[in-house]
Design a protein around this motif. Sequence first.
Motif, PDB file in Angstrom:
ATOM      1  N   ASP A 106       0.828  -1.213   0.000  1.00 19.72           N
ATOM      2  CA  ASP A 106       0.000   0.000   0.000  1.00 19.72           C
ATOM      3  C   ASP A 106       0.866   1.268   0.000  1.00 19.72           C
ATOM      4  OD1 ASP A 106       1.140  -0.333   2.426  1.00 19.72           O
ATOM      5  OD2 ASP A 106      -0.654   0.128   3.613  1.00 19.72           O
ATOM      6  N   ALA A 107       2.039   1.193  -0.633  1.00 20.86           N
ATOM      7  CA  ALA A 107       2.980   2.317  -0.598  1.00 20.86           C
ATOM      8  C   ALA A 107       2.367   3.601  -1.154  1.00 20.86           C
ATOM      9  CB  ALA A 107       4.236   1.959  -1.389  1.00 20.86           C
ATOM     10  N   SER A 108       2.518   4.689  -0.403  1.00 24.50           N
ATOM     11  CA  SER A 108       2.057   6.002  -0.875  1.00 24.50           C
ATOM     12  C   SER A 108       3.056   6.498  -1.917  1.00 24.50           C
ATOM     13  CB  SER A 108       2.019   6.981   0.297  1.00 24.50           C
ATOM     14  OG  SER A 108       3.346   7.200   0.762  1.00 24.50           O
ATOM     15  N   PRO A 109       2.665   7.523  -2.705  1.00 24.41           N
ATOM     16  CA  PRO A 109       3.613   8.079  -3.675  1.00 24.41           C
ATOM     17  C   PRO A 109       4.910   8.534  -2.991  1.00 24.41           C
ATOM     18  CG  PRO A 109       1.414   8.957  -4.064  1.00 24.41           C
ATOM     19  CD  PRO A 109       1.329   8.136  -2.817  1.00 24.41           C
ATOM     20  N   GLU A 110       4.805   9.069  -1.796  1.00 26.08           N
ATOM     21  CA  GLU A 110       6.012   9.539  -1.094  1.00 26.08           C
ATOM     22  C   GLU A 110       6.945   8.367  -0.759  1.00 26.08           C
ATOM     23  OE1 GLU A 110       5.674  11.128   2.863  1.00 26.08           O
ATOM     24  OE2 GLU A 110       7.327  12.540   2.497  1.00 26.08           O
ATOM     25  N   VAL A 111       6.350   7.270  -0.304  1.00 23.65           N
ATOM     26  CA  VAL A 111       7.143   6.084   0.029  1.00 23.65           C
ATOM     27  C   VAL A 111       7.809   5.527  -1.236  1.00 23.65           C
ATOM     28  CG1 VAL A 111       6.974   3.683   0.807  1.00 23.65           C
ATOM     29  CG2 VAL A 111       5.891   5.508   2.134  1.00 23.65           C
ATOM     30  N   LEU A 112       7.063   5.535  -2.331  1.00 22.72           N
ATOM     31  CA  LEU A 112       7.616   5.057  -3.600  1.00 22.72           C
ATOM     32  C   LEU A 112       8.801   5.918  -4.039  1.00 22.72           C
ATOM     33  CD1 LEU A 112       7.477   3.239  -6.114  1.00 22.72           C
ATOM     34  CD2 LEU A 112       5.843   4.847  -7.089  1.00 22.72           C
ATOM     35  N   GLN A 113       8.644   7.243  -3.922  1.00 17.17           N
ATOM     36  CA  GLN A 113       9.750   8.136  -4.295  1.00 17.17           C
ATOM     37  C   GLN A 113      10.934   7.954  -3.355  1.00 17.17           C
ATOM     38  OE1 GLN A 113       7.239  11.533  -4.051  1.00 17.17           O
ATOM     39  NE2 GLN A 113       7.182  11.857  -6.270  1.00 17.17           N
ATOM     40  N   GLY A 114      10.622   7.691  -2.089  1.00 22.65           N
ATOM     41  CA  GLY A 114      11.678   7.450  -1.115  1.00 22.65           C
ATOM     42  C   GLY A 114      12.433   6.170  -1.407  1.00 22.65           C
ATOM     43  N   PHE A 115      11.719   5.180  -1.890  1.00 21.76           N
ATOM     44  CA  PHE A 115      12.342   3.916  -2.279  1.00 21.76           C
ATOM     45  C   PHE A 115      13.330   4.160  -3.421  1.00 21.76           C
ATOM     46  CE2 PHE A 115      11.830   0.482  -5.532  1.00 21.76           C
ATOM     47  CZ  PHE A 115      12.639  -0.467  -4.925  1.00 21.76           C
ATOM     48  N   GLU A 116      12.883   4.933  -4.420  1.00 22.67           N
ATOM     49  CA  GLU A 116      13.758   5.206  -5.563  1.00 22.67           C
ATOM     50  C   GLU A 116      14.984   6.015  -5.140  1.00 22.67           C
ATOM     51  OE1 GLU A 116      10.897   6.866  -8.232  1.00 22.67           O
ATOM     52  OE2 GLU A 116      10.185   4.876  -8.844  1.00 22.67           O
ATOM     53  N   ALA A 117      14.778   6.981  -4.267  1.00 21.02           N
ATOM     54  CA  ALA A 117      15.916   7.779  -3.789  1.00 21.02           C
ATOM     55  C   ALA A 117      16.866   6.907  -2.951  1.00 21.02           C
ATOM     56  CB  ALA A 117      15.419   8.967  -2.977  1.00 21.02           C
ATOM     57  N   SER A 118      16.316   5.983  -2.188  1.00 14.65           N
ATOM     58  CA  SER A 118      17.164   5.089  -1.387  1.00 14.65           C
ATOM     59  C   SER A 118      18.026   4.214  -2.276  1.00 14.65           C
ATOM     60  CB  SER A 118      16.326   4.159  -0.512  1.00 14.65           C
ATOM     61  OG  SER A 118      15.455   4.891   0.285  1.00 14.65           O
ATOM     62  N   GLN A 119      17.440   3.753  -3.387  1.00 17.31           N
ATOM     63  CA  GLN A 119      18.222   2.918  -4.310  1.00 17.31           C
ATOM     64  C   GLN A 119      19.421   3.699  -4.829  1.00 17.31           C
ATOM     65  OE1 GLN A 119      14.995   1.789  -7.073  1.00 17.31           O
ATOM     66  NE2 GLN A 119      15.637  -0.308  -6.647  1.00 17.31           N
ATOM     67  N   SER A 162      16.643  18.224   0.948  1.00 19.00           N
ATOM     68  CA  SER A 162      15.696  18.134   2.047  1.00 19.00           C
ATOM     69  C   SER A 162      14.518  17.238   1.660  1.00 19.00           C
ATOM     70  CB  SER A 162      15.244  19.546   2.411  1.00 19.00           C
ATOM     71  OG  SER A 162      14.191  19.491   3.303  1.00 19.00           O
ATOM     72  N   LEU A 163      14.017  17.438   0.433  1.00 20.42           N
ATOM     73  CA  LEU A 163      12.897  16.639  -0.057  1.00 20.42           C
ATOM     74  C   LEU A 163      13.292  15.163  -0.156  1.00 20.42           C
ATOM     75  CD1 LEU A 163      10.007  17.038  -1.064  1.00 20.42           C
ATOM     76  CD2 LEU A 163      10.911  17.200  -3.386  1.00 20.42           C
ATOM     77  N   ALA A 164      14.488  14.926  -0.712  1.00 17.75           N
ATOM     78  CA  ALA A 164      14.952  13.533  -0.855  1.00 17.75           C
ATOM     79  C   ALA A 164      15.074  12.873   0.514  1.00 17.75           C
ATOM     80  CB  ALA A 164      16.293  13.494  -1.595  1.00 17.75           C
ATOM     81  N   SER A 165      15.632  13.591   1.494  1.00 18.86           N
ATOM     82  CA  SER A 165      15.831  12.990   2.820  1.00 18.86           C
ATOM     83  C   SER A 165      14.479  12.692   3.473  1.00 18.86           C
ATOM     84  CB  SER A 165      16.674  13.904   3.703  1.00 18.86           C
ATOM     85  OG  SER A 165      15.959  15.064   4.044  1.00 18.86           O
ATOM     86  N   GLU A 166      13.499  13.555   3.220  1.00 16.66           N
ATOM     87  CA  GLU A 166      12.168  13.348   3.776  1.00 16.66           C
ATOM     88  C   GLU A 166      11.524  12.083   3.202  1.00 16.66           C
ATOM     89  OE1 GLU A 166       8.974  16.757   3.777  1.00 16.66           O
ATOM     90  OE2 GLU A 166      10.855  17.196   4.838  1.00 16.66           O
ATOM     91  N   ARG A 167      11.673  11.941   1.879  1.00 20.49           N
ATOM     92  CA  ARG A 167      11.085  10.773   1.214  1.00 20.49           C
ATOM     93  C   ARG A 167      11.770   9.488   1.680  1.00 20.49           C
ATOM     94  NH1 ARG A 167      10.874  13.627  -4.765  1.00 20.49           N
ATOM     95  NH2 ARG A 167       8.837  14.593  -4.487  1.00 20.49           N
ATOM     96  N   ILE A 168      13.089   9.554   1.821  1.00 17.31           N
ATOM     97  CA  ILE A 168      13.828   8.366   2.256  1.00 17.31           C
ATOM     98  C   ILE A 168      13.403   7.984   3.678  1.00 17.31           C
ATOM     99  CG2 ILE A 168      16.116   7.467   2.845  1.00 17.31           C
ATOM    100  CD1 ILE A 168      17.195   9.224   0.493  1.00 17.31           C
ATOM    101  N   ALA A 169      13.256   8.986   4.535  1.00 20.21           N
ATOM    102  CA  ALA A 169      12.816   8.711   5.901  1.00 20.21           C
ATOM    103  C   ALA A 169      11.422   8.078   5.893  1.00 20.21           C
ATOM    104  CB  ALA A 169      12.825   9.990   6.731  1.00 20.21           C
ATOM    105  N   ALA A 170      10.557   8.554   5.001  1.00 19.66           N
ATOM    106  CA  ALA A 170       9.201   7.990   4.911  1.00 19.66           C
ATOM    107  C   ALA A 170       9.260   6.535   4.452  1.00 19.66           C
ATOM    108  CB  ALA A 170       8.354   8.821   3.951  1.00 19.66           C
ATOM    109  N   PHE A 171      10.137   6.262   3.488  1.00 20.67           N
ATOM    110  CA  PHE A 171      10.292   4.889   2.998  1.00 20.67           C
ATOM    111  C   PHE A 171      10.824   3.979   4.116  1.00 20.67           C
ATOM    112  CE2 PHE A 171      13.623   1.962   1.321  1.00 20.67           C
ATOM    113  CZ  PHE A 171      12.771   0.973   0.854  1.00 20.67           C
ATOM    114  N   LEU A 172      11.809   4.471   4.860  1.00 14.82           N
ATOM    115  CA  LEU A 172      12.383   3.645   5.936  1.00 14.82           C
ATOM    116  C   LEU A 172      11.361   3.421   7.054  1.00 14.82           C
ATOM    117  CD1 LEU A 172      16.017   5.088   6.052  1.00 14.82           C
ATOM    118  CD2 LEU A 172      15.269   2.863   5.169  1.00 14.82           C
ATOM    119  N   ALA A 173      10.553   4.451   7.328  1.00 13.50           N
ATOM    120  CA  ALA A 173       9.544   4.314   8.380  1.00 13.50           C
ATOM    121  C   ALA A 173       8.473   3.297   7.978  1.00 13.50           C
ATOM    122  CB  ALA A 173       8.906   5.666   8.670  1.00 13.50           C
ATOM    123  N   ALA A 174       8.291   3.111   6.660  1.00 13.36           N
ATOM    124  CA  ALA A 174       7.257   2.184   6.178  1.00 13.36           C
ATOM    125  C   ALA A 174       7.737   0.731   6.170  1.00 13.36           C
ATOM    126  CB  ALA A 174       6.821   2.601   4.773  1.00 13.36           C
TER     127      ALA A 174
END
Length: 277
Positions: A176-189, A251-263
């Motif tokens: 059920d990944a949100s768009p933010e989590v998805l973007q965070g996943f891509e940034a984490s990669q 800042s945006l990238a770090s926020e998305r990555i944090a959201a992905f890690l929190a998920a």
Amino acid sequence: MLNRVVFAALCLIASTGQAVALDLPVPEKLERQYALKARTVEVVEPHTSTPDDPLRVRYRALPADELLGRWFGEGWKAQDAAVVFFARDGYRSVIPASRFARHRAYLAFGREDGAAFAVDNRQQHEQGIALGPYYLIWDNLGSEDLLRQGAYGWPYQVTRVELQSAADERRLLPSDASPEVLQGFEASQEYCLTCHHIRGMGGAKVGEDLAQAACRWKPEDLKAWMIEPARWRPGTAMPPLNPRLSESERSLASERIAAFLAAQPHESGCALSRPGS
Ligand code: HEC
């Protein structure tokens, strides 16, 4: 010898659907085997350059595109394929095959001027790091795009190359990944999973699972750690999140990555996922 390896690998992929992997032989062997000629490639060296102080280096190199085509066969640039470069030190670089269609890459194995095949990695506070046996470089002269990305996609000490489906790591995404989590996943990669792993997927430079390590941090602190790890731990081997991006992009990238890690699934008491903290 190489043919036998490739043949065996192709049989494996045909029979099991697994990725094709190849341990790289010495440059002379590659040249001979494929009748390729090593050439000189001049690049802005992203590890030693800063945005204000670009430093050019001339490397001796073989064209990556041609080698990858011969190893992995015709269709290797397929939509969802990714080329994984494994480094001796555990670093792992996953590069979408489509990037090779947009930019020219080379496997460098020495410097043209005969100087030591090594760089100083300013961001990681490491000096005189050996680049061999192979260093993936990109023709970045005149490519704003590549210059902005800095050292991302420039793995060194490469010993092994693998073609995999880009879909593999998507197993890290909750259904059920949100768009933010998805973007965070891509940034984490791009920015984290080169060194860190989550449940075994990613690089092997750091032993501890990233999702678990992140649990020690509150979201705000974790973002600050990604952007400037040396502020917390001077001399750390962890580099800051791409300093060539603007402040707001980082800042945006770090926020998305944090959201992905929190998920990611973790045990109770994870500081990262505590609401409102
Ligand atoms: C070039 C390799 C590399 C990359 C890329 C990298 N890290 Fe690290 N990371 C390290 C190393 C090495 C350490 C151990 C640092 C230390 O203790 O000084 C570390 C430590 C950490 C820790 C644990 C800190 C602690 O001790 O609690 C977290 C969390 C972390 N990294 C998150 C990230 C995130 C998120 C990204 C992506 C934005 C990232 N790292 C990118 C190498 C890397």
